[in-house]
Design a protein around this motif. Structure first.
Motif, PDB file in Angstrom:
ATOM      1  N   ASP A 201       0.817  -1.230  -0.092  1.00 43.50           N
ATOM      2  CA  ASP A 201       0.032  -0.018   0.030  1.00 43.50           C
ATOM      3  C   ASP A 201       0.935   1.303  -0.162  1.00 43.50           C
ATOM      4  N   ILE A 202       1.821   1.083  -0.773  1.00 45.76           N
ATOM      5  CA  ILE A 202       2.695   2.317  -0.803  1.00 45.76           C
ATOM      6  C   ILE A 202       2.031   3.824  -1.284  1.00 45.76           C
ATOM      7  N   ASN A 203       2.362   4.820  -0.615  1.00 46.93           N
ATOM      8  CA  ASN A 203       1.969   6.054  -0.902  1.00 46.93           C
ATOM      9  C   ASN A 203       0.494   6.087  -0.422  1.00 46.93           C
ATOM     10  N   LEU A 204      -0.314   5.206   0.289  1.00 46.49           N
ATOM     11  CA  LEU A 204      -1.554   5.141   0.734  1.00 46.49           C
ATOM     12  C   LEU A 204      -1.857   5.446   2.249  1.00 46.49           C
ATOM     13  N   PRO A 205      -2.738   5.603   2.685  1.00 44.92           N
ATOM     14  CA  PRO A 205      -2.839   5.766   4.122  1.00 44.92           C
ATOM     15  C   PRO A 205      -2.467   4.656   4.861  1.00 44.92           C
ATOM     16  N   LYS A 206      -2.771   3.346   4.223  1.00 43.50           N
ATOM     17  CA  LYS A 206      -2.247   1.897   5.081  1.00 43.50           C
ATOM     18  C   LYS A 206      -0.804   1.424   4.850  1.00 43.50           C
ATOM     19  N   GLU A 207      -0.092   2.395   4.124  1.00 45.67           N
ATOM     20  CA  GLU A 207       1.397   1.955   4.087  1.00 45.67           C
ATOM     21  C   GLU A 207       1.770   1.094   4.953  1.00 45.67           C
ATOM     22  N   PHE A 208       2.572  -0.019   4.627  1.00 45.13           N
ATOM     23  CA  PHE A 208       3.346  -0.788   5.578  1.00 45.13           C
ATOM     24  C   PHE A 208       4.686  -1.291   4.957  1.00 45.13           C
ATOM     25  N   ILE A 209       5.723  -0.750   5.439  1.00 49.21           N
ATOM     26  CA  ILE A 209       7.323  -1.157   4.856  1.00 49.21           C
ATOM     27  C   ILE A 209       8.081  -1.779   5.826  1.00 49.21           C
ATOM     28  N   ARG A 210       8.351  -2.847   5.802  1.00 46.48           N
ATOM     29  CA  ARG A 210       9.473  -3.301   6.802  1.00 46.48           C
ATOM     30  C   ARG A 210      10.407  -4.291   6.160  1.00 46.48           C
ATOM     31  N   THR A 211      11.736  -3.994   6.704  1.00 46.65           N
ATOM     32  CA  THR A 211      12.573  -4.999   6.136  1.00 46.65           C
ATOM     33  C   THR A 211      13.202  -5.779   7.349  1.00 46.65           C
ATOM     34  N   SER A 212      13.086  -7.258   7.370  1.00 46.12           N
ATOM     35  CA  SER A 212      13.580  -8.063   8.388  1.00 46.12           C
ATOM     36  C   SER A 212      14.258  -9.202   7.875  1.00 46.12           C
ATOM     37  N   THR A 213      14.892 -10.064   8.519  1.00 49.69           N
ATOM     38  CA  THR A 213      15.315 -11.285   8.166  1.00 49.69           C
ATOM     39  C   THR A 213      14.202 -12.289   8.160  1.00 49.69           C
ATOM     40  N   ILE A 214      14.103 -13.286   7.113  1.00 48.85           N
ATOM     41  CA  ILE A 214      13.320 -14.166   6.970  1.00 48.85           C
ATOM     42  C   ILE A 214      12.921 -15.106   8.405  1.00 48.85           C
ATOM     43  N   GLY A 215      13.834 -15.170   9.121  1.00 47.10           N
ATOM     44  CA  GLY A 215      13.950 -15.717  10.385  1.00 47.10           C
ATOM     45  C   GLY A 215      12.981 -14.720  11.368  1.00 47.10           C
ATOM     46  N   ASP A 216      13.141 -13.306  11.132  1.00 48.36           N
ATOM     47  CA  ASP A 216      12.479 -12.527  12.192  1.00 48.36           C
ATOM     48  C   ASP A 216      10.896 -12.380  11.474  1.00 48.36           C
ATOM     49  N   TRP A 217      10.743 -12.396  10.242  1.00 50.66           N
ATOM     50  CA  TRP A 217       9.328 -12.444   9.612  1.00 50.66           C
ATOM     51  C   TRP A 217       8.609 -13.734  10.073  1.00 50.66           C
ATOM     52  N   LYS A 218       9.364 -14.912  10.429  1.00 53.29           N
ATOM     53  CA  LYS A 218       8.581 -16.152  10.874  1.00 53.29           C
ATOM     54  C   LYS A 218       8.087 -15.808  12.401  1.00 53.29           C
ATOM     55  N   ILE A 219       8.788 -14.935  13.023  1.00 55.32           N
ATOM     56  CA  ILE A 219       8.521 -14.745  14.577  1.00 55.32           C
ATOM     57  C   ILE A 219       7.335 -13.409  14.785  1.00 55.32           C
ATOM     58  N   ASN A 220       8.079 -12.477  14.009  1.00 54.53           N
ATOM     59  CA  ASN A 220       7.030 -11.293  13.962  1.00 54.53           C
ATOM     60  C   ASN A 220       6.333 -11.397  12.802  1.00 54.53           C
ATOM     61  N   ALA A 221       5.200 -11.730  12.553  1.00 54.10           N
ATOM     62  CA  ALA A 221       4.282 -11.979  11.279  1.00 54.10           C
ATOM     63  C   ALA A 221       4.060 -10.383  10.706  1.00 54.10           C
ATOM     64  N   ALA A 222       3.938 -10.780   9.430  1.00 53.49           N
ATOM     65  CA  ALA A 222       3.517  -9.282   8.709  1.00 53.49           C
ATOM     66  C   ALA A 222       2.126  -9.252   8.778  1.00 53.49           C
ATOM     67  N   PRO A 223       1.563  -8.138   8.627  1.00 50.55           N
ATOM     68  CA  PRO A 223       0.105  -7.919   8.549  1.00 50.55           C
ATOM     69  C   PRO A 223      -0.731  -8.592   7.395  1.00 50.55           C
ATOM     70  N   ASP A 224      -2.037  -8.768   7.263  1.00 53.54           N
ATOM     71  CA  ASP A 224      -2.572  -9.530   6.135  1.00 53.54           C
ATOM     72  C   ASP A 224      -2.346  -8.765   5.161  1.00 53.54           C
ATOM     73  N   LEU A 225      -1.894  -9.559   4.031  1.00 53.12           N
ATOM     74  CA  LEU A 225      -1.398  -8.594   2.542  1.00 53.12           C
ATOM     75  C   LEU A 225      -2.427  -8.835   1.576  1.00 53.12           C
ATOM     76  N   HIS A 226      -3.600  -9.587   1.978  1.00 53.00           N
ATOM     77  CA  HIS A 226      -4.447  -9.856   0.986  1.00 53.00           C
ATOM     78  C   HIS A 226      -5.100  -8.529   0.096  1.00 53.00           C
ATOM     79  N   LYS A 227      -4.731  -8.857  -1.182  1.00 53.26           N
ATOM     80  CA  LYS A 227      -5.469  -7.568  -2.140  1.00 53.26           C
ATOM     81  C   LYS A 227      -5.033  -6.453  -1.685  1.00 53.26           C
TER      82      LYS A 227
END
Lengths: 236, 236
Positions: A201-227
């Motif tokens: 959702d870049i440039n939109l009100p709900k923009e979400f951007i995060r860089t982590s390792t794969i290991g970290d993404w497994k622990i700190n889950a991403a938000p729902d990316l559907h649609k």
């Protein structure tokens, strides 16, 4: 005398305000153009209205590129520009020709001796790359990656090796309704130490951007990316 | 509470007017920021003044990245953002982190839990890619290519093969005072049928962008590229 083809970026979603996101230089050019080559006629009209076109809607000349248009017909859209007219090229969202249709028209314009002028505006790919914090001196965009499970995993392992070897940032997109599946595949295919940036959702009100390792993404889950339109980046 | 790091694009040259080239959304954010991490302090001040900062010059806090700064010191520039401040990141021209310094700061911001927000503005790479008319679904930016004659020719033949095989657009830059040599090398190394786009002085009054085959560039020579910032693109 040959004309000019302006390449006009469009906002990245309906919630984005053209007047806030496009520079005044871009706005003042596009507001005075009468003829456009567009990805979709209806959304082009909505965009031009929101950007404050000074031309009355019925006077606008819009040529839709569509999916089934022949190269001959596409080339005919440049006829007025070949005679000296100044025309614009618009895609649905973002920059014409970059992960969007339009490159073929630009190529035809070069062949026809038409002056090509790119205007400044939003590109989700560029914004994602900036915001990833990954290598911006060596990057490779792949568009859509293979859907077939085996081919997809092979591809992901391949670019992971390339990243480790050369430091190249590899990035790609997915059809928004398959984004959660893409994330699952990334978490399965890649090493825990590999870095993944999700820019959504870049440039939109709900923009979400995060860089982590794969290991970290497994622990700190991403938000729902559907649609939600997203760019996925793998890098150092 | 963690703060925010805004990534702020800068105009592509002194002759470019910030107020025309940056969107009002970008301008209104940067005008109210007091603290910046910058590539160069002097040019950052000149840019902020031209963009209409509302902060008095002596009150601006500028942290120069420079060439010899240690990672520890770089990280310390984010101290205020870690405590909740809203700060900006600027490079000399174009977008921070994309063919420009800044990626390391952004990476540190992600690690520190600071919100990273990229703002819309000019990027010579993106504008060149749009205007090339080449494949924008698969592109690879290489930064500077090898200078050594043999390594350079090997590299150029390699990317030419990749372009023919996969349709990837390959692009790169050169130190502006060596641009004419780069063009000579391209004309020597590549096949007559290969397409080359030269995009030079992008977004500036003397902008020049043309895509032709190598064979055609040999006949219809490019203008003098000496000391003019240029992007070279090879593709289909």
């Amino acid at each position: 005398m040959n004309g000019t083809l302006y390449l006009i970026p469009v906002t990245l979603g309906e919630e984005s305000n053209s007047v806030e996101v496009l520079p005044s230089g871009t706005l003042s050019i596009l507001r005075n153009l009468k003829e456009f080559i567009v990805e979709n006629e209806k959304s082009a009209r909505a965009f031009l209205k929101s950007a404050g076109t000074t031309i009355a809607m019925p006077d606008l000349i819009l040529h839709p590129i569509g999916k089934h248009i022949s190269p001959v017909q596409m080339n005919s859209y440049l006829n007025n520009a070949k005679k000296g007219a100044v025309i614009g090229l618009l895609s649905e969202a973002g920059c014409p020709g970059v992960a969007d249709p339009g490159a073929q028209i630009v190529s035809m314009a070069h062949k026809g001796g038409i002056k090509v002028i790119p205007l400044v505006g939003p590109s989700s790919l560029l914004l994602a790359l900036m915001a990833s914090g990954m290598n911006g001196q060596d990057f490779h965009f792949h568009g859509y990656i293979p859907i077939d499970k085996t081919a997809r995993f092979d591809f992901l392992k391949h670019i992971e090796r390339e990243t480790k070897k050369y430091g190249t940032t590899h990035f790609f997109i997915e059809t928004p309704f398959r984004n959660n599946h893409m994330l699952e595949d990334l978490l399965k295919a890649l090493d825990n130490g590999t870095k993944l940036c999700i820019a959504c959702d870049i440039n939109l009100p709900k923009e979400f951007i995060r860089t982590s390792t794969i290991g970290d993404w497994k622990i700190n889950a991403a938000p729902d990316l559907h649609k939600r339109p997203a760019v996925f980046l793998i890098g150092k």
